[in-house]
Scaffold this active site. Structure first.
Site, PDB file in Angstrom:
ATOM      1  N   HIS A 180       0.839  -1.206   0.000  1.00 39.56           N
ATOM      2  CA  HIS A 180       0.000   0.000   0.000  1.00 39.56           C
ATOM      3  C   HIS A 180       0.873   1.255   0.000  1.00 39.56           C
ATOM      4  O   HIS A 180       2.079   1.207   0.281  1.00 39.56           O
ATOM      5  CB  HIS A 180      -0.954   0.004   1.206  1.00 39.56           C
ATOM      6  N   CYS A 236       3.497  -4.701   6.533  1.00 42.40           N
ATOM      7  CA  CYS A 236       3.138  -4.420   5.148  1.00 42.40           C
ATOM      8  C   CYS A 236       4.331  -3.851   4.374  1.00 42.40           C
ATOM      9  O   CYS A 236       5.376  -3.514   4.945  1.00 42.40           O
ATOM     10  CB  CYS A 236       1.988  -3.425   5.105  1.00 42.40           C
TER      11      CYS A 236
END
Length: 452
Positions: A407, A428
């Site tokens: 992301h 992430c």
């Protein structure tokens, strides 16, 4: 000369007397029926042979197993050897008696005449044999279908052979009349006839062998696999008048195919951007067979009895007919280099420095897959101190089932290098917003992501 003539005359006289002797008796070294009869007249030899016959051991056997043992005397066996003795005596030349001292008499007599046995003795012998061979017949079992090495067949009749009294008497008598002293009664045993095969059972046997001979082929991940006929046969059973499939065995076979060809749980050798080959453990990318569903379909199609070829039911990502696993379109993430590359058809179309998980909240390594694409979402979780966090992102590409994904991270002031060691993510892959927008637009779901 007179002395020599007297000596020769004496010898001739002695030789003549011996010749005269052997005119009426058998020459030296003469035997008949295993008995020495040299020097005996025909009558004397006949008496001796009859005495020997009385002492003979008569053995009743089944194959090699002794059943009853008796003697010629007990059976009152009789046989007149006179005719054979006359033939043997006629073959001998009394003048050549010295030759018999060095060579046994070559008998050219006819075969012995049959032993004569009274009906009373024969009946007593039969009763003795029957008393020793009483067996309880095994009941005739109903025919069943059994598996063999080559297919299905009717079970063999396991009924035990029993002695048939009506066959015993003529069998013993015939062998005694042939002059035998070991009498085999195997031929007097007989098995009851097998039970008739019901038409339905015969039809089931034909059907089972037809099913076992089917040609079943799987086209799986670019490979061709034919199920061996011995394997098909092992799955088939006949119970309660019904042909059935061993579903557990079929399921185990499908599981074996999934383990052999499936990719979901396999470590892969991956060639990185700089030509190095690394071993990357399994992640969310790959496929396996739908074991239970495929076993059910295979079992049902097998019972149809016709050859068929099929592709199995699969779950996961990137099952194809070419057997291609990762392919040439993928995302490569190097944690040590803190860098991401996006390949399309083998060419890098996008690359960028990134920020992966902070030590203690490391980004997992493995072969993952972009399984969804989402815009304007909020990522939630726990900080190291246990407090909650909520991070709004513009672009979200999840790659596993625990909340890890790629992301944009506008809050990161820099990317790459060692920045992740103190300011890394919760696991992430943080990507510069402008690059993330391009990646989001170009990538599709199902794209593999290799993190190492």
């Amino acid at each position: 000369m007179i002395k020599l003539a007297s000596l020769l005359g004496g010898l001739c006289l002695i030789y003549g007397l011996i010749v005269t002797h052997y005119q009426t008796v058998f020459c030296p070294n003469t035997t008949l029926s295993g008995l020495t009869i040299a020097g005996k007249t025909i009558a004397q030899a006949n008496t001796s042979l009859q005495q020997q016959l009385a002492k003979k051991t008569i053995r009743i056997v089944k194959k090699q197993q002794l059943i009853v043992q008796t003697t010629g005397q007990a059976l009152h066996l009789k046989h007149d050897y006179t005719q054979q003795l006359k033939i043997l005596k006629a073959q001998q030349n009394p003048w050549a008696w010295p030759l018999h001292l060095f060579k046994p008499s070559a008998s050219k007599a006819a075969q012995p005449l049959p032993y004569q046995v009274s009906s009373t003795s024969l009946q007593s012998l039969n009763q003795a044999v029957l008393a020793k061979t009483k067996t309880k017949p095994v009941p005739i079992s109903a025919p069943t279908i059994v598996k063999t090495k080559t297919g299905f067949a009717f079970s063999k009749n396991k009924t035990q052979a029993v002695l048939v009294p009506e066959k015993l008497t003529p069998l013993i008598q015939r062998q005694l009349q042939q002059g035998r002293t070991t009498i085999n009664i195997q031929a007097a045993y007989q098995k009851p006839p097998a039970s008739p095969k019901p038409p339905a059972l015969t039809a089931a046997l034909t059907r089972l062998n037809q099913l076992a001979q089917q040609k079943i082929v799987y086209q799986i991940f670019g490979k061709t696999v034919q199920i061996p006929k011995t394997t098909i046969m092992s799955w088939l059973t006949y119970q309660s008048n019904t042909i059935e499939i061993d579903r557990a065995a079929v399921t185990a076979y499908i599981q074996k195919l999934s383990d052999q060809f499936g990719t979901i749980d396999k470590t892969r050798a991956f060639k990185t951007h700089d030509g190095q080959v690394v071993q990357v453990p399994a992640g969310t990318y790959g496929w396996s067979l739908q074991i239970a569903q495929e076993a059910a379909i295979l079992s049902q199609q097998l019972l149809n009895g016709t050859d068929f070829t099929r592709q199995p039911l699969t779950r996961g990502y990137n099952y194809n007919d070419q057997g291609i696993d990762i392919g040439d379109t993928y995302i490569e993430v190097s944690k040590s280099a803190q860098h991401l590359w996006y390949y399309q058809k083998g060419q890098v179309v996008l690359e960028t420095p990134i920020v992966t998980g902070k030590p203690g909240q490391d980004t997992p390594i493995g072969v993952f897959v972009i399984w969804n694409k989402d815009r304007h979402t909020v990522l939630k979780g726990l900080n190291e101190d246990g407090s909650d966090y909520a991070s709004p992102v513009e672009y979200w590409l999840p790659i596993d089932s625990t909340g890890i994904g790629i992301h944009d991270a506008p809050w990161q002031p820099q990317y790459g290098g060692t920045w992740y060691q103190t300011n890394g993510s919760h696991g992430c892959i943080n990507t510069p917003p402008n690059i993330m927008a391009q990646l989001y637009d170009q990538v599709t779901t199902g794209t593999p992501v290799i993190v190492y």
